[in-house]
Design an enzyme around this catalytic site. Structure first.
Site, PDB file in Angstrom:
ATOM      1  NE  ARG A 237      10.112 -30.026  12.432  1.00 34.55           N
ATOM      2  CZ  ARG A 237      11.231 -30.697  12.719  1.00 34.55           C
ATOM      3  NH1 ARG A 237      11.906 -30.413  13.823  1.00 34.55           N
ATOM      4  NH2 ARG A 237      11.701 -31.629  11.894  1.00 34.55           N
ATOM      5  CD  GLU A 266      13.181 -23.357  13.237  1.00 32.24           C
ATOM      6  OE1 GLU A 266      13.925 -24.058  12.519  1.00 32.24           O
ATOM      7  OE2 GLU A 266      12.639 -23.774  14.265  1.00 32.24           O
ATOM      8  CG  HIS A 285      15.927 -26.453  14.267  1.00 33.71           C
ATOM      9  ND1 HIS A 285      14.738 -26.394  13.569  1.00 33.71           N
ATOM     10  CD2 HIS A 285      16.083 -27.769  14.568  1.00 33.71           C
ATOM     11  CE1 HIS A 285      14.220 -27.603  13.459  1.00 33.71           C
ATOM     12  NE2 HIS A 285      15.030 -28.456  14.073  1.00 33.71           N
TER      13      HIS A 285
END
Ligand code: NAP
Length: 326
Positions: A237, A266, A285
Site C-alpha cells: 500500500r 491513487e 495498482h
C-alpha cells in the site's frame, strides 16, 4: 423476505445471478464514492455490501443500520474501520489466497523491470533512439544471486521470496511481525531486524498491510540506510512509504531505482514526479489485475456473502470476534 445486497464491485453475470438467487440485488457500476446519492438512498435497507476500494466510515455505517456483512473484493482491508464493524457485529470478509500468486508475479515483475530498466529502455526503442549498440549507460543490475529483503513475510511476501530464491538463486532476508521458521527452512530465508535488512539488501520489497503501525514505516531514515545501489519495490500500500522521502531518495541518488504498484494517492496525480523519473517503474495498482484472478476474487467475495448472510461461516473472515459474538 429476501435480504438486500448492494453490489458496487465488478461481478460477472453468473456471479450476479448467484447473488440474485438468495438476495434482492441492487448494482452500482463504477461507484466513484460513497456519496453517490442513489447509493446513499439504498443504504438504510442494505444487509450486505460487496465491492472494492470504497472507504467505509462510521458515518456510512450509521446510514446502514441493517448491515450484517461486507464482502470486500480484496485481501487488504485498510479502507474499513474493523474495530467499529466488530463493535456493531458486522462481518468483514476478504479474499486472501486467490490473489497471492498473481500479486507475487507483479511484485517480481517490478523487481525485474526496475533492475533491467525494461520500461525506460522500451520507451527509448519506441522513440527511435536505438541507433547503435547499447553501452554502459543502458546497463542494468543483475537480479539472480542478489539479496532480496522482504518487509512483510506473509502470503504475498513468501510467494515473491519463493520466486527469488527458487527461480533466481537469490538470498532472502525478511523482517516481519512474527518469525517464520517454515519459510526459513524452505527458502533458506534469514530473519533480520528492519535496519539490518535495509542495509544488507540489494532489493527491498514491501508486502506488509497498511495499519497504524506500518503507516510511513519506510521514510527518510530507512532510505538512508539502504545501499545506493538498492532497488525498492512496493506492492503493498502506498501509505506504508513516505512518498516525499522516496522521491527525494531517488532524486538524490540515495537508492538506484524503484518499482511501484501503489501510491499514497491513487490514481497517481500527473503532477507527481514519480512516473516521469527514468529510474521508476510505476504501475496503476495492478497487483491482482488479471482476468483469472479478478474473477476468482469476485467469486470468493460472492461465496463469502452468500454464506454469511445465510448464517454460515464465510470462507475468509477478517473480524473473527464479530462471528463469535453473532
Ligand atoms: P498477509 O499474509 O497477512 O501478510 C502480511 C504480513 O505482514 C504478515 O506476515 C504479517 O506478520 C506482517 N506484518 C503485519 N504487520 C506488521 C508490522 N507492523 N511489522 C512487520 N510485519 C508485519 O497478507 P498478504 O496476503 O501477503 O497481503 C499483504 C498486503 O498486500 C495486503 O494487506 C494488501 O495491502 C497488499 N496487497 C496489494 C495488492 C496490489 O494490488 N498491489 C494485492 C494484494 C495485496 P504475521 O505473519 O506475524 O501476521
Amino acid at each position: 423476505m429476501k435480504k438486500r445486497v448492494l453490489a458496487y464491485g465488478r461481478l460477472n453475470d453468473t456471479q450476479l445471478a448467484q447473488l440474485a438467487e438468495h438476495f434482492e440485488v441492487q448494482t452500482f457500476s463504477d461507484l466513484a464514492s460513497a456519496d453517490d446519492p442513489d447509493f446513499r438512498a439504498a443504504l438504510p435497507g442494505a444487509h450486505g455490501l460487496i465491492g472494492a476500494s470504497l472507504t467505509v466510515t462510521p458515518e456510512l455505517l450509521d446510514a446502514a443500520p441493517e448491515l450484517e456483512t461486507i464482502a470486500t473484493i480484496s485481501v487488504g482491508y485498510d479502507n474499513y474501520p474493523v474495530d467499529e464493524l466488530t463493535r456493531r457485529g458486522i462481518l468483514l470478509c476478504n479474499t486472501p489466497d486467490v490473489l497471492t500468486e498473481t500479486t507475487a508475479d507483479t511484485g517480481f515483475l517490478l523487481v525485474m523491470a526496475a533492475a533491467r530498466r525494461a520500461v525506460e529502455l522500451a520507451e527509448w526503442v519506441k522513440r527511435g533512439d536505438w541507433q547503435a549498440g547499447v553501452g554502459p549507460e543502458h546497463f542494468g543490475s543483475d537480479v539472480h544471486g542478489k539479496t532480496l529483503g522482504m518487509i512483510g513475510f506473509g502470503r504475498i511476501g513468501a510467494a515473491i521470496a519463493r520466486r527469488g530464491a527458487l527461480g533466481f538463486g537469490m538470498r532472502v532476508l525478511y523482517s516481519n511481525a512474527s518469525s517464520k521458521p517454515a519459510l526459513e527452512a524452505e527458502l533458506g530465508a534469514e530473519h533480520r531486524e528492519l535496519d539490518a535488512l535495509l542495509a544488507e539488501s540489494d532489493f527491498v520489497c514491501v508486502t506488509v498491510p497498511l495499519t497504524v503501525e506500518t503507516e510511513h514505516l519506510i521514510g527518510e531514515r530507512e532510505f538512508a540506510l539502504m545501499k545506493p545501489s538498492a532497488i525498492f519495490v512496493n506492492i503493498a500500500r502506498g501509505k506504508v512509504v513516505h512518498e516525499a522521502a522516496l522521491i527525494e531518495a531517488l532524486e538524490m541518488g540515495r537508492i538506484r531505482a524503484a518499482g511501484l504498484d501503489v501510491f499514497e494517492q491513487e490514481p497517481l496525480s500527473p503532477e507527481s514526479p514519480l512516473p516521469h523519473m527514468t529510474n521508476v517503474v510505476a504501475l496503476p495498482h495492478i497487483g491482482s489485475a488479471t482476468h483469472e484472478t479478478r474473477t476468482a476474487m469476485a467469486q470468493r467475495a460472492v461465496d463469502n456473502l452468500i454464506l454469511a448472510l445465510n448464517g454460515e461461516r464465510p470462507i475468509s473472515l477478517v473480524n473473527e470476534s464479530a462471528w463469535r459474538a453473532s
